[in-house]
Design a protein around this motif. Structure first.
Motif, PDB file in Angstrom:
ATOM      1  N   VAL A 154       0.845  -1.204   0.000  1.00 31.07           N
ATOM      2  CA  VAL A 154       0.000   0.000   0.000  1.00 31.07           C
ATOM      3  C   VAL A 154       0.875   1.247   0.000  1.00 31.07           C
ATOM      4  O   VAL A 154       0.616   2.201  -0.747  1.00 31.07           O
ATOM      5  CB  VAL A 154      -0.955  -0.006   1.216  1.00 31.07           C
ATOM      6  CG1 VAL A 154      -1.610   1.359   1.394  1.00 31.07           C
ATOM      7  CG2 VAL A 154      -2.019  -1.089   1.046  1.00 31.07           C
ATOM      8  N   ASN A 170       0.922   3.801  -3.083  1.00 32.53           N
ATOM      9  CA  ASN A 170       0.446   5.148  -2.770  1.00 32.53           C
ATOM     10  C   ASN A 170       1.495   6.195  -3.121  1.00 32.53           C
ATOM     11  O   ASN A 170       1.182   7.243  -3.699  1.00 32.53           O
ATOM     12  CB  ASN A 170       0.094   5.242  -1.288  1.00 32.53           C
ATOM     13  CG  ASN A 170      -0.540   6.570  -0.922  1.00 32.53           C
ATOM     14  OD1 ASN A 170      -1.602   6.910  -1.400  1.00 32.53           O
ATOM     15  ND2 ASN A 170       0.123   7.330  -0.061  1.00 32.53           N
ATOM     16  N   SER A 181      -0.422   7.905  -6.283  1.00 29.21           N
ATOM     17  CA  SER A 181      -1.329   8.974  -5.863  1.00 29.21           C
ATOM     18  C   SER A 181      -0.668  10.034  -4.998  1.00 29.21           C
ATOM     19  O   SER A 181      -0.972  11.211  -5.099  1.00 29.21           O
ATOM     20  CB  SER A 181      -2.517   8.377  -5.096  1.00 29.21           C
ATOM     21  OG  SER A 181      -2.102   7.889  -3.837  1.00 29.21           O
ATOM     22  N   LYS A 198      -5.132   5.398   3.610  1.00 23.91           N
ATOM     23  CA  LYS A 198      -5.014   4.116   2.926  1.00 23.91           C
ATOM     24  C   LYS A 198      -4.794   2.980   3.924  1.00 23.91           C
ATOM     25  O   LYS A 198      -5.365   1.888   3.773  1.00 23.91           O
ATOM     26  CB  LYS A 198      -3.850   4.155   1.925  1.00 23.91           C
ATOM     27  CG  LYS A 198      -3.959   5.213   0.840  1.00 23.91           C
ATOM     28  CD  LYS A 198      -5.131   4.990  -0.075  1.00 23.91           C
ATOM     29  CE  LYS A 198      -5.037   5.839  -1.347  1.00 23.91           C
ATOM     30  NZ  LYS A 198      -4.859   7.272  -1.101  1.00 23.91           N
TER      31      LYS A 198
END
Length: 220
Positions: free
Chosen positions: A157, A161, A165, A172
């Motif tokens: 994650v 991430n 993003s 998250k």
């Protein structure tokens, strides 16, 4: 004592500078010259503490397993949640912590240095075993296996991430817990767990207050 304190501070300054460079450049592209420039120390001072770039990278990885801000809880499953949420709060703010993931994810560096992941797996596995002993986990859950899977998921994650993003890592990771916990926690415990996005920030502030600090500190 004053000389020892200066040596400890110098070592930490070097590690923080190395963390910034490894995080930005990766292991292969990082240079001792840039680390020296960032740290503002002499080559002699650096080599007093670290014998090579590899030794310096190992020092950075050695700082990775830090549980500052994870306060003891009656619920060991909440403590397990807090470990991931506090790290999600600290990581974007602390290059030294970020560098441990950069180095662990770098295939060449990993072959030379190993990773920080086994330590995290063992720490989280121990928390989950205590949670199971307290009746907080479903009977079929294997604590060590769950810890290993979660470290992989948490790291994935963070990497995705950061690469795609750049949004809130805390949001998250909170979502990750919300997806994972129903599969591991007994229903009576599940409803009492705090997985709010600001959980890590609140725990970190409480830790800072208890140590008389007002601003985030780097890992120790």
């Amino acid at each position: 004592m004053a000389r020892q304190a200066r040596a400890i501070q110098t070592r930490h300054t070097i590690l923080e500078a190395a963390g910034e460079v490894f995080d930005e450049r990766g292991y292969d592209a990082a240079t001792i010259a840039e680390i020296l420039s960032r740290a503002g120390v002499t080559k002699g001072a650096l080599y007093f503490h670290f014998t090579s770039k590899e030794d310096l990278a190992r020092g950075v990885l050695g700082e990775a397993l830090t549980v500052e801000g994870v306060l003891p809880q009656d619920s060991k499953l909440q403590e397990w949640v807090d470990a991931g949420m506090v790290l999600a709060h600290r990581l974007p703010r602390e290059p030294l912590l970020r560098a441990s993931i950069t180095l662990s994810a770098d295939q060449h560096a990993r072959a030379l240095l190993g990773t920080s992941w086994p330590g995290w797996i063992d720490y989280l596995g121990a928390l989950l075993r205590r949670a199971k002993d307290q009746g907080e986990l479903l009977p079929h859950i294997d604590p060590q296996e769950t810890a290993a899977l979660f470290v992989g998921a948490w790291t994935g994650v963070e990497v995705v991430n950061s690469a795609i993003s750049g949004g809130s890592l805390e949001a998250k990771i909170a979502a990750l817990y919300d997806h994972v916990l129903p599969g591991v926690a007994v229903p009576g415990v599940l409803g009492r767990l705090d997985t709010a996005v600001d959980r890590g920030a609140r725990m970190w502030r409480a830790h800072q207050r208890s140590h008389g600090a007002d601003t985030p500190a780097s890992s120790v």
